[in-house]
Scaffold this active site. Sequence first.
Site, PDB file in Angstrom:
ATOM      1  N   GLU A 148     104.700 -39.463  93.089  1.00 11.28           N
ATOM      2  CA  GLU A 148     103.273 -39.172  92.985  1.00 11.28           C
ATOM      3  C   GLU A 148     102.614 -40.206  92.076  1.00 11.28           C
ATOM      4  OE1 GLU A 148     102.478 -35.179  91.672  1.00 11.28           O
ATOM      5  OE2 GLU A 148     104.023 -34.295  92.962  1.00 11.28           O
ATOM      6  N   GLU A 172     109.102 -31.088  89.783  1.00  7.65           N
ATOM      7  CA  GLU A 172     108.931 -31.213  88.337  1.00  7.65           C
ATOM      8  C   GLU A 172     109.494 -29.993  87.593  1.00  7.65           C
ATOM      9  OE1 GLU A 172     104.727 -31.978  87.780  1.00  7.65           O
ATOM     10  OE2 GLU A 172     105.004 -34.118  88.137  1.00  7.65           O
TER      11      GLU A 172
END
Length: 478
Positions: free
Chosen positions: A269, A124
């Site tokens: 995720e 991220e």
Amino acid sequence: MARLLRLLAGAAVLLLLAACPATAGDSVVDVGVNWGSQLSHPMLPSSVVKMLKTNGISKVKMFDADPWPVGALVDSGMEVMLGIPNDMLETMSGSYGNAKDWVKENVTVYGNNLKLKYVAVGNEPFLKAYNGSFMKTTFPALKNIQKALDEAGIGGTVKAVVPLNADVYVSPDDKPSSGAFRPDIDDLMTDIVKFLHDHGAPFVVNIYPFLSLALSDHFPFEFAFFDGGKNIQDKGGISYTNVFDANYDTLVHALKKAGVPNLKIVVGEAGWPTDGDKNANIKLAKRFYDGLMKKLVKNEGTPLRPGKLEVYLFGLFDEDQKSIAPGDFERHWGILTYDGKPKFPMDLSGQGHDKLLSPVPDVQYLPSQWCVFDDKAKDQSGKLPGNIQYACASGDCTALGYGSSCNGLDEKSNISYAFNMYFQMQDQDVRACDFDGLAKITDKNASTRGCLFPIQIISAGGRAAPALWWAALWPCWL
């Protein structure tokens, strides 16, 4: 020294698994899990792998390439995604030689014994909270790692990817059809997705319906789940019944606008925490996972991408050393507790067959003793605030917050909880239960009113290398 021990431990696992190959179990739902490492007291990786296979979980996503857990995955038959942390992106981007060395030391060293599918370059890295810290290093690092994989002769089967948060794309009117990459990174994202497309790599995205709910009091509660009955209409008569599908298809539209409409998507995720927030509890987590599993087993996909979805659950364990800057819930994403026990029945078949997952075997605990507040101590008022603050800063008090599992404790129990969490994290060192004379050790279970005062496990980090080396030397049947 710690890294050397882990390298030795990884080598020992290689020897052991080569001599005693394991047989991978089959899962009905083809789902992976995120295996994080931010625990103060990790469990033996070999025991974790045994648990995963017993439960039929066949894919693992890592956040680094630590040889200790990776070694346990060798010859396991499990599909693996290794990770390169964000703090290594500058090193990987600045020199192709560094990327080449990383691949040699962390990938090709295992030969064909590790079933590697992806290398995650960063995690991220374009989060708004990072203020652009990794904007200039992520794409060069991605290109260098893929080049190194190609030159090593494995680029055809092992792909470099960048796991990205869903905040890299936006929709001005909250409709999927308006989806596009964030204006500040639109050019960069377009370059990245075209590179991924050209090299046969997928777009890895993290989608969290919980965060949609937690970050906005106005978000429709039922839309966070797969059985909520809430509907949102988009252009073309497309109807969305949950935010997971809507978020996913927002990305689909963004990819189309970037010129790669058919780029494969992997959900890196997806999960629901069980503590640390008013909406983070076992009941809601089970509801989310039940809906997700039923969706996955049907291979129904989303309105714009029907068919099979590739998803990694987040996460495997609660991690007591994760940053709580986003919220106290960050330490409670695990489908298993800190000691490897299932939190709730979980239907990995997606067909309503609820059962508790098998726990991690061979977990050892510290003695059954707790550190609690001594209400007979003198001069309490002047000492308490600073000592409570210290205990929580160095321990884990996230279960005490509003809406959390231990929020209803009285003042004395609140103090005891803080003291005990620090005491357990410090391996029950007697010096960790003093707090200027305000605390005492007891063998009476301090758990109260539905709030667990845990006993910490014996960290495998301090006993793994010797144990693994001995295991490697003994015959398989022992």
